[in-house]
Design an enzyme around this catalytic site. Structure first.
Site, mmCIF file in Angstrom:
data_model
loop_
_atom_site.group_PDB
_atom_site.id
_atom_site.type_symbol
_atom_site.label_atom_id
_atom_site.label_comp_id
_atom_site.label_asym_id
_atom_site.label_seq_id
_atom_site.Cartn_x
_atom_site.Cartn_y
_atom_site.Cartn_z
ATOM 1 N N ASP A 121 0.845 -1.182 0.000
ATOM 2 C CA ASP A 121 0.000 0.000 0.000
ATOM 3 C C ASP A 121 0.889 1.243 0.000
ATOM 4 O O ASP A 121 2.073 1.188 0.334
ATOM 5 C CB ASP A 121 -0.868 0.068 1.266
ATOM 6 N N ASP B 59 1.197 4.519 2.102
ATOM 7 C CA ASP B 59 0.794 5.184 3.343
ATOM 8 C C ASP B 59 1.120 6.667 3.224
ATOM 9 O O ASP B 59 2.271 7.033 2.959
ATOM 10 C CB ASP B 59 1.521 4.594 4.549
#
Length: 209
Positions: free
Chosen positions: A134, A136
């Site tokens: 992901d 962040d």
């Protein structure tokens, strides 16, 4: 340092920094590979900063405290937003997404930058992002962000993440605490405010900070 370290800042340790007491065996190897720690959201202990060390796998995380005298340099998420990964790693989804949304965030006059694996790699130069990682992000919001604006931003960022084949996790930082953009974007729901004194559910994150 002009400003005191805040949660998510990455700190490069001085070459003569002593080992952390009680650290598991992998910590020494991790710091030899990249002498960086991340500031944790926890109260100081005896004047020392709460920090964390990350290892080479997700399960390797160690929380400890650091004397500020052993800090050589500080990198905030905002410092890292203009950094570039090594050319061979630029095409990883998290990095392409970060480049793709930069204009959207800058147009909104938001202070932002990468945290997590992306921030660590950009600060240290040590590979931390994988094709499945992901992105962040940290957004600074010293004053209240209208909920409708937050919802529109969340939708735009989520759609961008889908286009780039990855996911995004955005945390909004007030001067004293933090909360998830995804939670705040949902109407009429309380959000989990993360504060150094502990988490709590609140209606207005800025008032509760």
């Amino acid at each position: 340092m002009k400003h005191a370290p805040r949660p998510h800042d990455l700190l490069r340790l001085t070459p003569d920094a002593p080992p952390f007491e009680g650290a598991p065996g992998w910590v020494a190897a991790a710091l030899a590979r990249a002498p960086f720690v991340v500031v944790r959201r926890a109260p100081p202990l005896g004047g020392k900063l709460a920090v964390g060390v990350r290892g080479s796998v997700r399960g390797e995380r160690f929380g400890t405290w650091l004397d500020v005298g052993w800090i050589e340099a500080k990198f905030t998420p905002e410092d890292l937003r203009t950094c570039e990964p090594e050319p061979a790693r630029r095409a990883l989804p998290a990095f392409t997404l970060m480049r793709g949304i930069a204009g959207m965030l800058d147009d909104r006059a938001l202070r932002w930058g990468p945290a997590g694996s992306a921030g660590f790699e950009l600060a240290s130069g040590v590979p931390a992002i994988t094709p499945a990682s992901d992105l962040d992000l940290i957004l600074r919001a010293d004053t209240p962000l209208p909920r409708d604006d937050a919802s529109a931003l969340f939708d735009a960022l989520s759609q961008a993440a889908q286009r780039y084949g990855t996911r995004i996790d955005v945390q909004i930082e007030t001067p004293e605490a933090a909360f998830s953009l995804a939670e705040y974007a949902r109407p009429q729901l309380r959000v989990m405010l993360r504060h150094a004194a502990g988490p709590r559910l609140v209606d207005d994150p800025w008032a509760a900070s």
